[in-house]
Design an enzyme around this catalytic site. Structure first.
Site, PDB file in Angstrom:
ATOM      1  N   GLU A 105       0.838  -1.209   0.000  1.00 37.48           N
ATOM      2  CA  GLU A 105       0.000   0.000   0.000  1.00 37.48           C
ATOM      3  C   GLU A 105       0.872   1.258   0.000  1.00 37.48           C
ATOM      4  O   GLU A 105       0.559   2.251  -0.659  1.00 37.48           O
ATOM      5  CB  GLU A 105      -0.937  -0.026   1.213  1.00 37.48           C
ATOM      6  CG  GLU A 105      -1.962  -1.153   1.095  1.00 37.48           C
ATOM      7  CD  GLU A 105      -2.796  -1.333   2.344  1.00 37.48           C
ATOM      8  OE1 GLU A 105      -2.212  -1.565   3.416  1.00 37.48           O
ATOM      9  OE2 GLU A 105      -4.029  -1.226   2.244  1.00 37.48           O
ATOM     10  N   GLU A 125      -3.649  -9.463   4.054  1.00 41.03           N
ATOM     11  CA  GLU A 125      -4.442  -9.119   5.238  1.00 41.03           C
ATOM     12  C   GLU A 125      -5.577 -10.101   5.491  1.00 41.03           C
ATOM     13  O   GLU A 125      -5.957 -10.372   6.624  1.00 41.03           O
ATOM     14  CB  GLU A 125      -5.001  -7.699   5.094  1.00 41.03           C
ATOM     15  CG  GLU A 125      -3.971  -6.586   5.276  1.00 41.03           C
ATOM     16  CD  GLU A 125      -3.201  -6.249   4.004  1.00 41.03           C
ATOM     17  OE1 GLU A 125      -3.272  -7.035   3.033  1.00 41.03           O
ATOM     18  OE2 GLU A 125      -2.534  -5.207   3.986  1.00 41.03           O
TER      19      GLU A 125
HETATM   20  N1  3HC Z   1       4.574  -7.118  11.531  1.00 39.09           N
HETATM   21  C1  3HC Z   1       5.373  -7.453  12.564  1.00 39.09           C
HETATM   22  N2  3HC Z   1       6.194  -8.507  12.567  1.00 39.09           N
HETATM   23  C2  3HC Z   1       6.223  -9.232  11.449  1.00 39.09           C
HETATM   24  C3  3HC Z   1       5.425  -8.943  10.333  1.00 39.09           C
HETATM   25  C4  3HC Z   1       4.571  -7.826  10.391  1.00 39.09           C
HETATM   26  N3  3HC Z   1       3.797  -7.465   9.380  1.00 39.09           N
HETATM   27  N4  3HC Z   1       5.663  -9.874   9.391  1.00 39.09           N
HETATM   28  C5  3HC Z   1       6.590 -10.703   9.907  1.00 39.09           C
HETATM   29  N5  3HC Z   1       6.914 -10.319  11.146  1.00 39.09           N
HETATM   30  C6  3HC Z   1       7.915 -10.941  12.035  1.00 39.09           C
HETATM   31  C7  3HC Z   1       7.494 -12.313  12.508  1.00 39.09           C
HETATM   32  O1  3HC Z   1       6.649 -12.217  13.637  1.00 39.09           O
HETATM   33  C8  3HC Z   1       8.814 -12.948  12.822  1.00 39.09           C
HETATM   34  O2  3HC Z   1       9.211 -12.460  14.065  1.00 39.09           O
HETATM   35  P1  3HC Z   1      10.157 -13.317  15.018  1.00 39.09           P
HETATM   36  O3  3HC Z   1      11.457 -13.454  14.301  1.00 39.09           O
HETATM   37  O4  3HC Z   1      10.214 -12.513  16.250  1.00 39.09           O
HETATM   38  O5  3HC Z   1       9.461 -14.624  15.185  1.00 39.09           O
HETATM   39  C9  3HC Z   1       9.744 -12.364  11.767  1.00 39.09           C
HETATM   40  O6  3HC Z   1       9.073 -11.196  11.282  1.00 39.09           O
HETATM   41  C10 3HC Z   1      10.030 -13.262  10.606  1.00 39.09           C
HETATM   42  O7  3HC Z   1       8.793 -13.765  10.109  1.00 39.09           O
HETATM   43  P2  3HC Z   1       8.718 -15.184   9.424  1.00 39.09           P
HETATM   44  O8  3HC Z   1       9.243 -16.212  10.338  1.00 39.09           O
HETATM   45  O9  3HC Z   1       7.319 -15.335   8.928  1.00 39.09           O
HETATM   46  O10 3HC Z   1       9.759 -14.993   8.239  1.00 39.09           O
HETATM   47  P3  3HC Z   1       9.699 -15.412   6.737  1.00 39.09           P
HETATM   48  O11 3HC Z   1      10.935 -14.909   6.127  1.00 39.09           O
HETATM   49  O12 3HC Z   1       9.349 -16.853   6.622  1.00 39.09           O
HETATM   50  O13 3HC Z   1       8.449 -14.609   6.082  1.00 39.09           O
HETATM   51  C11 3HC Z   1       7.041 -12.745   5.609  1.00 39.09           C
HETATM   52  C12 3HC Z   1       8.459 -13.222   5.977  1.00 39.09           C
HETATM   53  C13 3HC Z   1       6.679 -13.246   4.215  1.00 39.09           C
HETATM   54  C14 3HC Z   1       7.014 -11.231   5.627  1.00 39.09           C
HETATM   55  C15 3HC Z   1       6.028 -13.335   6.602  1.00 39.09           C
HETATM   56  O14 3HC Z   1       6.465 -13.041   7.902  1.00 39.09           O
HETATM   57  C16 3HC Z   1       4.638 -12.810   6.471  1.00 39.09           C
HETATM   58  O15 3HC Z   1       3.858 -13.310   5.678  1.00 39.09           O
HETATM   59  N6  3HC Z   1       4.293 -11.787   7.284  1.00 39.09           N
HETATM   60  C17 3HC Z   1       2.960 -11.292   7.359  1.00 39.09           C
HETATM   61  C18 3HC Z   1       2.724 -10.287   6.306  1.00 39.09           C
HETATM   62  C19 3HC Z   1       1.371  -9.663   6.520  1.00 39.09           C
HETATM   63  O16 3HC Z   1       0.404 -10.318   6.850  1.00 39.09           O
HETATM   64  N7  3HC Z   1       1.314  -8.361   6.281  1.00 39.09           N
HETATM   65  C20 3HC Z   1       0.093  -7.660   6.403  1.00 39.09           C
HETATM   66  C21 3HC Z   1       0.060  -7.009   7.713  1.00 39.09           C
HETATM   67  S1  3HC Z   1      -1.476  -6.273   8.004  1.00 39.09           S
HETATM   68  C22 3HC Z   1      -1.376  -4.806   7.196  1.00 39.09           C
HETATM   69  O17 3HC Z   1      -0.422  -4.507   6.538  1.00 39.09           O
HETATM   70  C23 3HC Z   1      -2.557  -3.940   7.443  1.00 39.09           C
HETATM   71  C24 3HC Z   1      -2.589  -2.802   6.471  1.00 39.09           C
HETATM   72  O18 3HC Z   1      -3.357  -3.157   5.361  1.00 39.09           O
HETATM   73  C25 3HC Z   1      -3.189  -1.599   7.115  1.00 39.09           C
END
Ligand code: 3HC
Ligand code: NAI
Length: 699
Positions: A105, A125
């Protein structure tokens, strides 16, 4: 602040630097707007590049801030994106590795986007029970086209940048860099090339229409509803994208915002966010530091080519790790290999596995009848008969042949891992790896930590678990470990409910309506009622005071072991898994009731669900107190991944937290008054009582 500002001649660069994934928490957002202001105030700067340090452009909004005031503290994400859009100097997003959620975004708010190839791009999301809340539902359809954008938003799946760049007419990426290495330089050069272009292009100004309009969205809504019945977010995604096509940009943004805020408070979204964190927390063991050196695991041995040995082997073959399988007799080996082949061939037939991949996997499998062939394996997993004498003989052999430092694992489901470790001279190398059946499919792996298991063994198996795509949860040594110890209490409640007036179908239906994949009686028929019978017979000796319903024993005495005998609590037609209620079984339950002098009563579905679920919760609280599990969220993962607990309820502990522990305890006190139930069991575990009294939660 977690964003850095640098200037190279006439180009300023803002670099998000909030490891691990540049989550857009408050300090990062503040860093962006501060840097943006600096760049705009500097007369020498003509254009701005926005990029991310480390392993992501950005993983999106900081999930840890959700539900706290920090999430909306100014500058919130919407304000940051608006500030970028309103920047008088062009802002170019330089995107690599991961660009997700709020990260995408943010990029869509920039005037231009240059992406490295191979970057994972998503609006995930929906997987957290939300929709994109910072303009994603309004800008992505404008930049990419309505249909591909809706697909991305509803599925949450990531697509590679170079694939997205191929969509006809797309305006998502202005350029795909030659490589991740050249991205920075190419983005700077691109910024320089557009430094003087005016007016600045804004995604929000692009048109957004679908030729079939309402008809297309109705079709999409029907599709989505069918696939996501217990989750409200996907259908809401359709509403928001439709608004992008029917309303002015600002009005569409208002629709998105309202839906986002409403979804944030739904129990389903809370559950999904809890699971996201719980899954990552499960791999962390409190007293095993993250930098614990790992043992190298390049080759695996599996002892026993039966139901579990075969499935366990497949996990490693799938991950490209060679496996040597050992049996006592050649025909047992042949049967085991044939089953593995059959499973893979079924996948090939369904088009889920390519023929060459199948052959590649099989080429990693070797078989042997001799322990000496295991001397090069780095880890061995034993899956032989569940008899302590057999395990003793196997572990003594393993102790003799395995190289120093090899990990010796047992897949035992009921035996004492410390006792198994004591059969060797290296108990520090012994660990339980409790896979669930079918082991090649079920995601749960209970890692059973013995009293002497070395920390580096624990650290190594947690990493290996991830490699074979399992969700590993650590359990201490106790009867049943986490999952089966809890399920025993759940099963006991199922029995009492029959005694009091329920039929198996009524109990199953009630808990399946709650969301369980399968009720206790259908599950018993699937797993084999004789297994529970054997455990109960042991219990009658060990714990003569423990109260049990005898109906399950009566059923087993009739030979109704479940699906494998074609008859259990239900009847089964050969080749089918449908459970058909059986009048004889119902009569058997009624007669038993009569013999006990019980007048049946109508038990409500609500009571059935509460007794089944709260029995899990109370036992889980004891498990936490005993230190068998180190955190409540681990217990949730066990039940979500291994026992069919409804995902949208986030696991038994999360569910209890949502109901309120005070209410849970009150219900237990009521159940304790029922003379046909087990008053002693329903005394709330001290931890539960304490948390309830203090108004606290498990998680
Ligand atoms: N916020 C905070 N922490 C996050 C995060 C996020 N969005 N995404 C990942 N992390 C953290 C994890 O909790 C983890 O923390 P830790 O080391 O303390 O356990 C660390 O990052 C690594 O995460 P993964 O083990 O999942 O690492 P990978 O390399 O396998 O994957 C990733 C990375 C693809 C970014 C995966 O973490 C992921 O899919 N994250 C979620 C992404 C997501 O859902 N984003 C949307 C958020 S909601 C949003 O943006 C709302 C907006 O529309 C207003
Ligand atoms: P199984 O009976 O299907 O397979 C056991 C295999 O071990 C047989 O092929 C047998 O020939 C072989 N075997 C026996 N003694 C041996 C020895 N001394 N050396 C080499 N091979 C030997 O049993 P299953 O179901 O695979 O169970 C194996 C283990 O996994 C048990 O400890 C069981 O408790 C555990 N387990 C079983 C689960 C299940 O659902 N079946 C789930 C989780 C764990």
């Amino acid at each position: 602040m977690t964003a850095e500002y640098t200037v190279q001649g006439d180009i300023a660069t803002i670099t998000l630097n909030n490891p691990p994934v540049n989550g857009l928490g408050h300090s990062t957002r503040l860093g962006i707007t501060d840097a943006l202001a600096k760049a705009n105030a500097d007369g020498a700067v003509k254009a701005i590049v926005l990029t991310g340090a480390g392993k992501a452009f950005s993983g999106g909004a900081d999930i840890k801030e959700f539900g706290s005031p920090k999430a909306m503290q100014e500058p919130n994400l919407l304000s940051v994106i608006l500030a970028i859009e309103n920047s008088p100097k062009p802002v170019v997003a330089a995107i690599h590795s991961v660009c997700m959620g709020g990260g995408l975004e943010l990029a869509l708010g920039c005037h231009y986007r240059v992406a490295a190839p191979g970057c994972s791009v998503a609006l995930p999301e929906v997987k957290l029970g939300l929709l994109p809340g910072a303009g994603g539902t309004q800008r992505l359809p404008r930049a990419l086209g309505v249909e591909p954008a809706l697909n991305m938003i509803v599925s949450g799946e990531a697509i590679k940048s170079e694939m997205l760049a191929m969509y006809p007419g797309q305006k998502l990426f202005d350029k795909i860099a030659a490589s991740a290495e050249t991205l920075a330089a190419e983005a700077v050069a691109f910024a320089r090339s557009v430094a003087d272009v005016r007016p600045l292009p804004l995604v929000s100004n692009l048109p957004c229409k679908h030729p079939q309009g309402a008809a297309y969205f109705q079709f999409a809504r029907n599709m989505v509803k069918g696939m996501s019945k217990n989750f409200p977010a996907p259908a809401k995604c359709v509403d928001a994208v439709e608004a992008a096509t029917t309303k002015k940009f600002a009005d569409g943004m208002a629709v998105e915002r309202e839906i986002f805020i409403n979804l944030m408070w739904t129990p389903e979204s809370k559950a999904l966010r809890h699971i996201f964190m719980a899954e990552r927390a499960a791999s962390k063991i409190p007293d095993v530091p993250a930098d614990t050196p790992l043992r190298e695991i390049k080759a695996i041995a599996v002892i026993g080519a039966g139901t579990m040995g075969g499935g366990i082997s497949m996990n490693f073959l799938n991950a490209g790790i060679p496996v040597t399988m050992l049996e006592m007799k050649q025909d047992a080996l042949d049967r085991g290999v044939a089953t593995i082949r059959k499973n893979y061939e079924a996948q090939v037939k369904k088009g889920k596995l390519k023929q060459d991949k199948y052959e590649q996997r099989m080429s990693l499998l070797t078989t042997t009848l001799s322990y000496d062939a295991l001397k090069d394996a780095d880890m061995v997993i034993e899956a032989v008969f569940e008899e302590i004498g057999v395990k003793e003989a196997v572990f003594k052999e393993l102790d003799r042949v395995m190289k120093p430092g090899a990990i010796l694992a047992s897949n035992t489901s009921t035996l004492d891992v410390d006792k198994i470790a004591s059969f060797t001279k290296r108990p520090q190398d012994v660990v339980g790896l409790h896979f669930f059946s079918p082991a090649n499919i079920m995601r749960l792996l209970e890692v059973v930590r013995g009293a002497k298991t070395a920390k580096d063994v624990m650290a190594t198996v947690m990493v290996i678990a991830k490699k074979i795509k399992k969700t590993a949860v650590v359990s201490g040594v106790c009867d049943g470990f986490i999952g089966n110890r809890m399920i025993e209490q759940y099963g006991r409640q199922g029995g009492f409910l029959l005694d009091e007036g329920c039929t198996p179908a009524q109990v199953d239906k009630a808990i399946e309506k709650f969301g369980f994949a399968m009720g206790p009686f259908r599950m018993g028929d699937l797993a084999g009622n004789d297994i529970g019978w054997a455990i109960r017979k042991r219990r009658y000796q060990e714990k003569p005071d423990m109260k049990y319903s005898k109906t399950a024993d009566l059923l087993c005495e009739k030979g109704r072991y479940g699906q494998k005998t074609g008859a259990g609590w239900y009847d089964y037609v050969p080749g089918k898994r449908d459970a058909i209620p059986n009048a004889e079984v119902v009569k058997m339950i009624e007669e038993h009731r009569k013999a006990l002098g019980i007048t049946p009563r109508k038990v409500s579905d609500e009571e059935i669900v509460q007794r089944l679920v709260y029995s899990l919760v109370n036992e889980a609280a004891h498990i936490l107190e005993d230190g068998i599990a180190s955190k409540a969220s681990d217990i949730d993962m066990v039940y979500l991944m291994g026992y069919g607990f409804p995902i949208y309820r986030g696991g038994p502990m999360n569910y209890a937290d949502q109901v309120g522990l005070f209410n849970v305890v009150q219900a237990m006190k009521r159940f304790a008054l029922n003379p046909l139930d087990d008053a002693k069991f329903w005394q709330p575990a001290p931890l539960l009582a304490k948390l309830a009294a203090e108004g606290k939660t498990f998680n």
